[in-house]
Design a protein around this motif. Sequence first.
Motif, mmCIF file in Angstrom:
data_model
loop_
_atom_site.group_PDB
_atom_site.id
_atom_site.type_symbol
_atom_site.label_atom_id
_atom_site.label_comp_id
_atom_site.label_asym_id
_atom_site.label_seq_id
_atom_site.Cartn_x
_atom_site.Cartn_y
_atom_site.Cartn_z
ATOM 1 N N ASN A 1 0.563 -1.104 -0.062
ATOM 2 C CA ASN A 1 0.085 0.209 -0.337
ATOM 3 C C ASN A 1 1.308 1.294 0.079
ATOM 4 N N ASP B 1 4.166 0.206 5.591
ATOM 5 C CA ASP B 1 3.734 0.522 4.791
ATOM 6 C C ASP B 1 2.423 1.529 4.788
ATOM 7 N N GLY B 2 2.073 1.480 3.751
ATOM 8 C CA GLY B 2 1.081 2.885 3.597
ATOM 9 C C GLY B 2 2.009 4.143 3.485
#
Lengths: 127, 583
Positions: free
Chosen positions: B454, B492-493
């Motif tokens: 992500n 992540d992200g």
Amino acid sequence: MKVLLVDDEKKFVLMLARRLNLRGIQAEFVYTGAEAIVLVEKGEHFDVAVLDVKMPGISGIELRRELEGLDPRMKFVFLTGHGSSIDYRVGASEAAFYLPKPLKIEELIKTLGRLTGGPVEDANPRH
Amino acid sequence: MMKSPNRFLGSIWPRFYLNNDEHLNPYYTFQDYRQTWGMAIFILMTTALLPLIVMTLIYYQLIETSIDTESLLRTERATSNARRAVTFFLEERLAALTFTANEMGYDQLTNPGHLTEVLRNLKLGFGGLTDLSVIADSGTQVTYAGPFNLEGKDYSNQPWFMECQQHDACVSETFSGYRDVPHIVVAVKSTRPDGRLFVLRATLETERLIQTLSAYKTGEHADIFLVNRNGLLQTPSQFYEGESHHVDITLPTYSNRTKAVMSADRNGQPIVIGYAFIDTEIAPTSFILMVVKQKAGMMKVWLNLRSDINWFLVVSAVILAIVITLTSTFMVNKIFQADRQKAETMVMAEQNCQLASIGQLAAGVAHEINNPLALINETAGYVKDLFLIKAQYEDTELVEHIDSIIEAVDRCGTITRQLLGFARRFDVHTQPIDLKEMVADVISFHKKEAAYRNITIHMDIPETIPLIETDRGKLQQIILNLVNNAFQAIDDGCFLDIRAEMDGSERVRLFIRDNGCGISEDHLNKVFEPFFTTKKEGKGTGLGLSITYGLVKKLHGNITIQSKRGEGTTFEITLPIQCQKEV
């Protein structure tokens, strides 16, 4: 000039210390970073520390940080069996010198002289 | 001028059809381009043609239904009009007979001269009458007026006479009678002054009735005739004339209304049948009026139009097929070319990776050899020092031998240094490079990981950046290393932002920014040092950024870093547009 040699190659560091001594440079040697820290902590001052980059336990890079903390006046030279000096100088910060192994003793003495700003002893009086 | 048709042919020529670069096969996204191509054509054809065909079929269905409805209505109307005419024809004559019988009475009518006079007057007034006779209640013909001498004939067994006894009047079927001439008998019943019954009978010319009927016949595909309730023809028919005079159509059940139905003739051809049971006001008849129309005749105009529509459909389908095939080939070709480029890049990357592994192996070997070499060097040097500096011993020959040891060590040192530089010693080969395309290529390697973790990758490289003359492999390695580094640094992200801008007219600046963990200020000036790493032991070599630094320098560029702990890191690379000019 007082020099501290740190390298886990025991015979090598012994030979190097003797050769420097023969050239009028006061050189002491230890085999590990921990021993070096103990030595400096005792209050002994060295003008230059010559450190092997790759050592078991504390690496040369880490040891430099430690020793700088204990004695800010100390200068550093790194020895490495890994690559050419040119490659390393490219990435090195201004405050440190890298010398490749196998070493040319004349180059080491020249570097030591440059770091301490003092007169460079004749490396090989007979030549 | 010659180039453009060649380019057009090149873009629609199915290059994937003869794909024989087997070494690239594992790297293709789609393994079977022929199948993809076939599927594309099939799906497009189906979606394009199916609605067209379905619409046409629905249209046909609608048109045929409305033609059916229209022909039923028309036939019914024609039948209804003909029925009125036939009924009127019969009623008119029955009414004339009734009037005559009641006005003249039995006594006057049995006078032969008088009856002849009456026949002449009726012929003048109405026409269509052949003869006239008076029949007593016993069935015996009492008086006759007409061309045949039929006086004294007994009609008591004739069906029409018996029917006339029951009703006030009657209309017979067509029959040949004593004269063997087809005719219809109409008769009315009346009462004599003495209370007994008598019948006034007239013979109708069927010719007149046939003429009346044929006035309602519309075109050559239609037929109009009368049948009795057993299906026997009462008037001539165009379609059903034969030996038996029998009509082979299923007869309808009695109805007092005019009706029209769809049916099929003996050959299976569709027909429309209109029918009406003929009943006069005074007496019922056994006649059924039938109007038969061949559907093919009525559909002729529509069938011609349908053939035109079918041709239009076929031509459209062929044009669609050609356009779809060309478009699909063009699109699949484009995808194939892009995929092929990707596969080639992947093969190249894999080769680079192998070279890097060889480099690492060489570096490891060289490192292991350099340490013993250093020991030999120092020991030999020390021995030499003992001779020359300390002057403990005097042996010129031995010093020469020691020198040759030191020389040999020096030679070995040179070899290991060359070995170490192996992976980085490739000459700089400059070629024009599209920075945007290259960054996009590198990002494409990380697309899957980015999606999985992500991570948003944003790229902003304006079209105004010119092509850069530099070494493709090295620039790719630089970008790849920095993107790799960013991917390892961010959680992540998070996001990764790559943008470029011109720095004057000679240089281009590339920024690679992440919002990862960042680097603390005291580490910042060491990140390009070899062996410097913040990763756990065994995780990183500490050489990635150092190598990147070296590569940027080889391309005569510069790399700097800005970072704040917890906020992220930005690498800024400045590269000359012309690599060789910047030496």
